[in-house]
Design a protein around this motif. Structure first.
Motif, PDB file in Angstrom:
ATOM      1  N   LYS A  37       0.836  -1.188   0.000  1.00 56.33           N
ATOM      2  CA  LYS A  37       0.000   0.000   0.000  1.00 56.33           C
ATOM      3  C   LYS A  37       0.880   1.250   0.000  1.00 56.33           C
ATOM      4  CE  LYS A  37      -4.191  -1.703   2.288  1.00 56.33           C
ATOM      5  NZ  LYS A  37      -5.171  -1.422   3.375  1.00 56.33           N
ATOM      6  N   LEU A  39       0.536   5.684   0.491  1.00 57.53           N
ATOM      7  CA  LEU A  39      -0.274   6.844   0.842  1.00 57.53           C
ATOM      8  C   LEU A  39       0.356   8.064   0.197  1.00 57.53           C
ATOM      9  CD1 LEU A  39      -2.730   7.705   2.716  1.00 57.53           C
ATOM     10  CD2 LEU A  39      -0.956   8.596   4.243  1.00 57.53           C
ATOM     11  N   GLU A  54      -4.944   6.839  -0.731  1.00 56.04           N
ATOM     12  CA  GLU A  54      -4.317   5.525  -0.595  1.00 56.04           C
ATOM     13  C   GLU A  54      -4.446   4.737  -1.894  1.00 56.04           C
ATOM     14  OE1 GLU A  54      -4.917   1.702   2.347  1.00 56.04           O
ATOM     15  OE2 GLU A  54      -5.051   3.725   3.204  1.00 56.04           O
ATOM     16  N   ARG A 128     -12.040   9.698   6.341  1.00 52.11           N
ATOM     17  CA  ARG A 128     -10.952   8.792   6.735  1.00 52.11           C
ATOM     18  C   ARG A 128     -10.649   8.907   8.226  1.00 52.11           C
ATOM     19  NH1 ARG A 128      -6.449   6.104   4.537  1.00 52.11           N
ATOM     20  NH2 ARG A 128      -7.118   6.615   2.430  1.00 52.11           N
ATOM     21  N   GLU A 167      -4.045  -1.511   8.250  1.00 51.97           N
ATOM     22  CA  GLU A 167      -4.195  -0.058   8.194  1.00 51.97           C
ATOM     23  C   GLU A 167      -2.864   0.597   8.573  1.00 51.97           C
ATOM     24  OE1 GLU A 167      -8.845   0.594   9.351  1.00 51.97           O
ATOM     25  OE2 GLU A 167      -7.455   0.225  11.005  1.00 51.97           O
ATOM     26  N   PHE A 169      -1.385   3.236   7.681  1.00 52.51           N
ATOM     27  CA  PHE A 169      -1.244   4.695   7.677  1.00 52.51           C
ATOM     28  C   PHE A 169      -2.150   5.394   8.687  1.00 52.51           C
ATOM     29  CE2 PHE A 169      -0.594   3.249   3.177  1.00 52.51           C
ATOM     30  CZ  PHE A 169       0.796   3.281   3.225  1.00 52.51           C
ATOM     31  N   CYS A 173      -1.718   9.343   9.359  1.00 53.94           N
ATOM     32  CA  CYS A 173      -2.776  10.292   8.989  1.00 53.94           C
ATOM     33  C   CYS A 173      -3.213  11.128  10.188  1.00 53.94           C
ATOM     34  CB  CYS A 173      -3.967   9.555   8.393  1.00 53.94           C
ATOM     35  SG  CYS A 173      -3.681   8.889   6.735  1.00 53.94           S
TER      36      CYS A 173
END
Length: 406
Positions: A37, A39, A54, A128, A167, A169, A173
């Motif tokens: 993944k 970001l 993302e 988010r 998850e 990030f 975030c």
């Protein structure tokens, strides 16, 4: 072939993680490079500004499990090129509109920017963060509604991390939200000046029945939700202190580790004659108080600043949240005292590197221009403005330094 593909992907991922900047972060679950993944942080002065986008590359095999491992994009570094598509005028990136110069096109361009700015805030930032914090649009905590089957699954896989949502990030975030909070508010204020709440999105010529972005502007609602997120984040940070005391009583690994690091850093300050003072708040290893003394012969000379470092019981997965309790007018410190700093990615568990990174950001004499560090819009504008602006910045910084001693 599969081993070569995994090796290539691993190398590219490692290079990205080492060289990643404030615009891009990459992650995979442990050593599973087949599902990666990324970001992307929306560029400054675009309608995507400081949004969280993302993307991912899921691997597959051409024919069967024995076939060569493939991953898209073909080269992971192509993620960085996506930033170039996030331009100040995204209308011109749409197929067939490279040479949009008609008066109607100019009107559409402005309306398209307004729409993207609103939806960037609503979806990539606000929704988010609400999901991460488990709160609804009204700011209330969203109660889990797992079915019995889901509950049984959770109980059966609680020790299997690979079954948990990936998850990577979430913490990033949250911390970046605190950096850019004032910029989000500024974007909302700009939006309010351009459109009215309840006004419908304009439909673009290239939008068809299967490709449309419909909705209405409601910046007042976005502002309310944004402030709820900030409030919830601050409350979450405060809750770490109580959780930390429980962890200390149980002598958890994190509690013991933080206590040991605190003692080592205090000793290192003494050996190096560093004037800064460090103490635990009420003996809690999860809340540190650093007293920073301004560097002599600089604009910070004579300053005395109290800085709070809050640690999560899940440190270092959740990184420390640091805040200047003594007000300082500085282009790398947000209005609420949150410093903008970057600790080495490979030493996230070393608290001393965080402290050093904060001080380095404060004392850097000739920092390169970098809008991704825009955490205090007013101070940033003055610092990078005209010579007269810079003089005004220095005066305000010196004033905050003098006030710190009162």
């Amino acid at each position: 072939m599969a081993d070569q593909s995994v090796f290539r992907i691993t190398k590219e991922l490692s290079d990205l993680q080492k060289n990643s900047d404030l615009s891009l972060a990459v992650a995979c679950r442990d050593i599973d490079v087949r599902n990666v993944k990324a970001l992307i942080i929306g560029p400054h002065e675009t309608p995507y500004e400081f949004g969280f986008f993302e993307v991912f590359a899921a691997s597959h095999r051409d024919h069967d499990e024995r076939g060569p491992l493939q991953i898209q994009p073909q080269h992971l570094c192509q993620w960085q090129s996506l930033l170039s598509l996030m331009s100040a005028n995204p209308y011109e990136n749409e197929p067939g509109f490279e040479d949009a110069n008609e008066p109607s096109d100019k009107k559409h361009q402005k309306e398209y920017v307004q729409k993207i700015r609103h939806e960037t805030l609503r979806i990539s930032v606000i929704q988010r963060l609400e999901e991460y914090l488990k709160i609804g649009p009204d700011g209330a905590v969203v109660a889990p509604t797992a079915t019995k089957d889901e509950y049984d699954l959770d109980m059966n896989t609680i020790e299997d991390e690979s079954s948990a949502p990936f998850e990577p990030f979430k913490d990033l975030c949250k911390r970046r939200f605190l950096w850019y909070y004032d910029s989000y508010l500024a974007a909302i204020q700009k939006g309010k000046e351009e459109v009215k709440d309840g006004q419908s999105f304009a439909r673009m010529p290239f939008e068809g029945s299967s490709n449309t972005m419909e909705g209405k502007f409601n910046y007042s609602e976005l502002e309310r939700r944004l402030r709820n997120i900030k409030k919830t984040l601050d409350e979450e940070t405060e809750s770490w202190a109580a959780e930390g005391l429980e962890a200390k009583a149980k002598e958890t690994t994190v509690a013991v580790n933080l206590q040991r690091q605190f003692e080592q850093i205090v000793e290192s300050f003494k050996r190096s004659d560093v004037p800064h003072n460090l103490e635990l708040l009420d003996g809690n290893p999860f809340v540190w108080i650093l007293t920073y003394f301004g560097k002599p012969m600089t604009n910070l000379d004579g300053g005395l600043f109290r800085i709070r470092l809050c640690f999560s019981p899940r440190f270092p997965e959740e990184q420390p949240r640091i805040r200047f309790e003594t007000r300082m007018f500085h282009h790398r410190i947000a209005a609420d005292g949150t410093p903008c700093y970057v600790a080495p990615a490979n030493r996230r568990e070393d608290v001393k590197t965080h402290i050093e990174a904060v001080i380095e950001a404060l004392e850097e004499e000739h920092p390169p221009y970098d809008p991704r560090t825009l955490v205090h819009p007013e101070a940033f504008k003055l610092y990078w403005g005209s010579p007269e602006d810079r003089r005004m910045y220095n005066r305000r910084l010196r004033r905050s330094v003098q006030q710190s001693m009162e």
